[in-house]
Design a protein around this motif. Structure first.
Motif, PDB file in Angstrom:
ATOM      1  N   PRO A   1     -46.956  38.800  37.164  1.00  0.00           N
ATOM      2  CA  PRO A   1     -45.522  38.484  37.131  1.00  0.00           C
ATOM      3  C   PRO A   1     -44.669  39.517  36.403  1.00  0.00           C
ATOM      4  N   ALA A   2     -45.164  40.081  35.305  1.00  0.00           N
ATOM      5  CA  ALA A   2     -44.375  41.086  34.583  1.00  0.00           C
ATOM      6  C   ALA A   2     -44.130  42.315  35.445  1.00  0.00           C
ATOM      7  N   GLN A   3     -45.138  42.709  36.237  1.00  0.00           N
ATOM      8  CA  GLN A   3     -44.959  43.845  37.150  1.00  0.00           C
ATOM      9  C   GLN A   3     -44.000  43.494  38.280  1.00  0.00           C
ATOM     10  N   ALA A   4     -44.146  42.294  38.809  1.00  0.00           N
ATOM     11  CA  ALA A   4     -43.297  41.873  39.917  1.00  0.00           C
ATOM     12  C   ALA A   4     -41.836  41.876  39.533  1.00  0.00           C
ATOM     13  N   GLN A   5     -41.567  41.632  38.260  1.00  0.00           N
ATOM     14  CA  GLN A   5     -40.201  41.472  37.795  1.00  0.00           C
ATOM     15  C   GLN A   5     -39.600  42.729  37.177  1.00  0.00           C
ATOM     16  N   ASP A   6     -40.387  43.816  37.074  1.00  0.00           N
ATOM     17  CA  ASP A   6     -39.871  44.979  36.336  1.00  0.00           C
ATOM     18  C   ASP A   6     -38.973  45.887  37.162  1.00  0.00           C
ATOM     19  N   GLY A   7     -38.879  45.640  38.481  1.00  0.00           N
ATOM     20  CA  GLY A   7     -37.982  46.418  39.328  1.00  0.00           C
ATOM     21  C   GLY A   7     -38.569  47.696  39.873  1.00  0.00           C
ATOM     22  N   ASN A   8     -39.733  48.105  39.397  1.00  0.00           N
ATOM     23  CA  ASN A   8     -40.338  49.363  39.830  1.00  0.00           C
ATOM     24  C   ASN A   8     -41.724  49.189  40.441  1.00  0.00           C
ATOM     25  N   SER A   9     -42.547  48.353  39.833  1.00  0.00           N
ATOM     26  CA  SER A   9     -43.927  48.213  40.287  1.00  0.00           C
ATOM     27  C   SER A   9     -44.013  47.655  41.704  1.00  0.00           C
ATOM     28  N   GLY A  10     -43.163  46.698  42.034  1.00  0.00           N
ATOM     29  CA  GLY A  10     -43.197  46.105  43.363  1.00  0.00           C
ATOM     30  C   GLY A  10     -42.880  47.099  44.464  1.00  0.00           C
ATOM     31  N   PRO A  11     -41.740  47.803  44.395  1.00  0.00           N
ATOM     32  CA  PRO A  11     -41.456  48.798  45.428  1.00  0.00           C
ATOM     33  C   PRO A  11     -42.530  49.888  45.510  1.00  0.00           C
ATOM     34  N   ARG A  12     -43.061  50.308  44.360  1.00  0.00           N
ATOM     35  CA  ARG A  12     -44.091  51.354  44.357  1.00  0.00           C
ATOM     36  C   ARG A  12     -45.360  50.866  45.058  1.00  0.00           C
ATOM     37  N   ALA A  13     -45.787  49.630  44.769  1.00  0.00           N
ATOM     38  CA  ALA A  13     -46.990  49.092  45.405  1.00  0.00           C
ATOM     39  C   ALA A  13     -46.778  48.891  46.897  1.00  0.00           C
ATOM     40  N   LEU A  14     -45.607  48.426  47.287  1.00  0.00           N
ATOM     41  CA  LEU A  14     -45.337  48.181  48.698  1.00  0.00           C
ATOM     42  C   LEU A  14     -45.273  49.481  49.481  1.00  0.00           C
ATOM     43  N   ALA A  15     -44.707  50.514  48.882  1.00  0.00           N
ATOM     44  CA  ALA A  15     -44.634  51.818  49.549  1.00  0.00           C
ATOM     45  C   ALA A  15     -46.021  52.377  49.836  1.00  0.00           C
ATOM     46  N   ALA A  16     -46.973  52.121  48.957  1.00  0.00           N
ATOM     47  CA  ALA A  16     -48.330  52.644  49.119  1.00  0.00           C
ATOM     48  C   ALA A  16     -49.204  51.762  50.002  1.00  0.00           C
ATOM     49  N   GLN A  17     -48.762  50.547  50.289  1.00  0.00           N
ATOM     50  CA  GLN A  17     -49.588  49.566  50.998  1.00  0.00           C
ATOM     51  C   GLN A  17     -49.745  49.920  52.483  1.00  0.00           C
ATOM     52  N   ALA A  18     -50.982  49.856  52.978  1.00  0.00           N
ATOM     53  CA  ALA A  18     -51.220  50.008  54.410  1.00  0.00           C
ATOM     54  C   ALA A  18     -50.864  48.708  55.119  1.00  0.00           C
TER      55      ALA A  18
ATOM     56  N   TYR B   1     -37.897  34.958  34.310  1.00  0.00           N
ATOM     57  CA  TYR B   1     -37.950  34.875  35.764  1.00  0.00           C
ATOM     58  C   TYR B   1     -36.548  34.728  36.336  1.00  0.00           C
ATOM     59  N   HIS B   2     -35.727  33.925  35.705  1.00  0.00           N
ATOM     60  CA  HIS B   2     -34.356  33.745  36.176  1.00  0.00           C
ATOM     61  C   HIS B   2     -33.575  35.052  36.145  1.00  0.00           C
ATOM     62  N   ALA B   3     -33.844  35.881  35.151  1.00  0.00           N
ATOM     63  CA  ALA B   3     -33.120  37.145  35.003  1.00  0.00           C
ATOM     64  C   ALA B   3     -33.619  38.217  35.957  1.00  0.00           C
ATOM     65  N   ALA B   4     -34.852  38.067  36.451  1.00  0.00           N
ATOM     66  CA  ALA B   4     -35.420  39.074  37.351  1.00  0.00           C
ATOM     67  C   ALA B   4     -34.692  39.061  38.695  1.00  0.00           C
ATOM     68  N   GLN B   5     -34.730  40.192  39.360  1.00  0.00           N
ATOM     69  CA  GLN B   5     -34.072  40.305  40.664  1.00  0.00           C
ATOM     70  C   GLN B   5     -35.141  40.264  41.759  1.00  0.00           C
ATOM     71  N   LEU B   6     -35.451  39.051  42.191  1.00  0.00           N
ATOM     72  CA  LEU B   6     -36.479  38.808  43.199  1.00  0.00           C
ATOM     73  C   LEU B   6     -35.842  38.118  44.407  1.00  0.00           C
ATOM     74  N   PRO B   7     -35.317  38.894  45.348  1.00  0.00           N
ATOM     75  CA  PRO B   7     -34.561  38.299  46.457  1.00  0.00           C
ATOM     76  C   PRO B   7     -35.393  37.535  47.477  1.00  0.00           C
ATOM     77  N   ALA B   8     -36.726  37.533  47.337  1.00  0.00           N
ATOM     78  CA  ALA B   8     -37.534  36.687  48.215  1.00  0.00           C
ATOM     79  C   ALA B   8     -37.573  35.255  47.737  1.00  0.00           C
ATOM     80  N   SER B   9     -37.408  35.046  46.418  1.00  0.00           N
ATOM     81  CA  SER B   9     -37.715  33.710  45.902  1.00  0.00           C
ATOM     82  C   SER B   9     -36.979  33.314  44.633  1.00  0.00           C
ATOM     83  N   GLY B  10     -36.254  34.228  43.991  1.00  0.00           N
ATOM     84  CA  GLY B  10     -35.750  33.953  42.658  1.00  0.00           C
ATOM     85  C   GLY B  10     -34.266  33.728  42.532  1.00  0.00           C
ATOM     86  N   GLY B  11     -33.556  33.556  43.642  1.00  0.00           N
ATOM     87  CA  GLY B  11     -32.119  33.323  43.550  1.00  0.00           C
ATOM     88  C   GLY B  11     -31.800  31.987  42.904  1.00  0.00           C
ATOM     89  N   ILE B  12     -30.639  31.913  42.282  1.00  0.00           N
ATOM     90  CA  ILE B  12     -30.177  30.698  41.615  1.00  0.00           C
ATOM     91  C   ILE B  12     -28.768  30.413  42.107  1.00  0.00           C
TER      92      ILE B  12
END
Length: 399
Positions: free
Chosen positions: A137-154, A269-280
């Motif tokens: 969760p900390a990686q998912a919410q940091d704004g960088n790890s998610g895009p980096r992992a997705l870019a590398a994903q086959a 989690y509320h403060a994180a920017q997760l547009p798939a699931s975290g909107g309020i």
């Protein structure tokens, strides 16, 4: 206990002719296990229903009452708001829907994804609904790890050839595209500046700390045994619940792209920017957002979508067996379309449910926009029995 009749004080107002919606809202508390919730409707740009009731802390029995300004995590109902950001960028000439994602995000071209288009990304055809290595969760919410992992994903299938619900990875796919195409604005900032502030909405992707006090606390509740709750849980023979229970399934891997699941009541989690699931959002703001997609609305703001953009948003892009949800689903450009897996008002409706309850949609033909939020999260994916009861009541009002 589900099935027990509860006494609930309902607050708010209903315009003449929409009384059945209030009656259905009350029955949700009496018969369908509702804890705390709100529902709002716009008709031809005018608010005609604005109701709230129950407990804001999710216990359904005493505790802090749901207030007029209580907001709620809406899970995947956030996806519709995120999709609107990309469509607004396209409408303003800043994004080409048929350009490769790599045009805006060069790193995304890796591992065979060079031909994935923005249209594919919105229509769940990009082929990357999961990650080989889930993020903490900390990686998912940091704004960088998610895009980096997705870019590398086959990709899990040839991009563009099929579709499958990008339950969690949609956060980094759409969020990063918004950032790249908008000149560096995060999706939370884009929503605030281009959608929420002009329309006067209590709607956030990335909640400001000053608003934390308003957020209702999520609580898991038993799902009533009702046919209306079926959604994705009864057909086909291998349903999404069974698929999720298989650790090796793409369903489990897609929903488990963040592992362990984030704590949804955590302010971080509320403060994180997760547009798939975290909107309020509040229900009235979710409804007002959809009202502004299809026409002019009373009060501040203006219509968001031009007619051509509205047509594109709800034109089917993906239909048929969904590799993740394992039933037939229908998607336009980022929005779920009316169908058996996601029943909305009519075949012309478009919007997005949130797993466990929340729902937002618009129906241009009827001039209707709908928002429902709840903190009593039930075990369903798209066809929540409480939301469906409200939609049926709305349909009755429009006859």
């Amino acid at each position: 206990m589900v099935g027990a009749r509860a006494v609930v004080d309902v607050h708010g107002a209903v315009a003449e002719g929409f009384e059945p919606v209030r009656e259905a809202f009350v029955r949700n508390f009496e018969e369908r296990g509702e804890r705390g919730a709100a529902v709002a409707l716009y008709r031809d740009g005018r608010k005609v229903v604005d109701l709230w009731a129950g407990s804001a802390d999710g216990d359904g029995d005493g505790g802090a009452p749901w207030a007029q300004d209580t907001a709620q995590v809406v899970r995947s109902a956030t996806k519709g708001v995120a999709a609107a950001c990309l469509l607004l960028l396209h409408q303003r000439g800043q994004l080409d829907l048929d350009a490769p994602v790599g045009t805006y995000w060069p790193e995304f071209k890796a591992a065979g994804k060079e031909r994935v288009t923005v249209r594919d990304a919105l229509a769940h055809r990009a082929g990357v609904p999961a990650l080989d290595a889930p993020l903490h969760p900390a990686q998912a919410q940091d704004g960088n790890s998610g895009p980096r992992a997705l870019a590398a994903q086959a990709p899990f299938w040839a991009p563009g050839s099929d579709h499958g619900y990008h339950a969690q990875t949609y956060s980094w796919l759409i969020g990063e595209l918004v950032r790249r195409a908008s000149g560096g604005r995060s999706i939370g900032r884009y929503v605030a500046e281009e959608i929420a502030r002009p329309l006067g909405l209590d709607l956030w992707i990335g909640l400001p700390a000053a608003e934390e006090r308003r957020v209702g606390r999520i609580a898991a509740v038993e799902t009533p045994p009702s046919p209306a709750a079926a959604g994705l849980r009864t057909r086909p023979k291998r349903n999404v619940t069974e698929a999720y229970e298989d650790p090796a399934s793409l369903t489990r891997r897609a929903f488990g792209a963040i592992d362990p699941p984030p704590e949804e009541n955590d302010p971080g989690y509320h403060a994180a920017q997760l547009p798939a699931s975290g909107g309020i959002a509040t229900a009235r703001s979710l409804a007002r957002f959809y009202a502004a997609l299809i026409g002019e609305v009373e009060g501040p703001g203006a219509r968001l979508f031009a007619p051509a953009t509205l047509t594109s948003a709800r034109t089917p892009e993906s239909e048929g067996p969904d590799r993740v949800l394992v039933v037939n689903t229908r998607f336009g450009l980022g929005f779920m379309l009316h169908g058996p897996a996601a029943p909305l008002l009519s075949p012309g409706s478009f919007g997005h449910p949130g797993r466990g309850g929340s729902l937002g949609f618009a129906d241009p033909g009827e001039g209707v926009a709908f928002g429902y939020v709840t903190n009593g999260m039930q075990q369903n994916v798209t066809a929540d029995p409480r939301a469906q009861a409200l939609v049926r009541a709305l349909r009755e009002c429009l006859r």
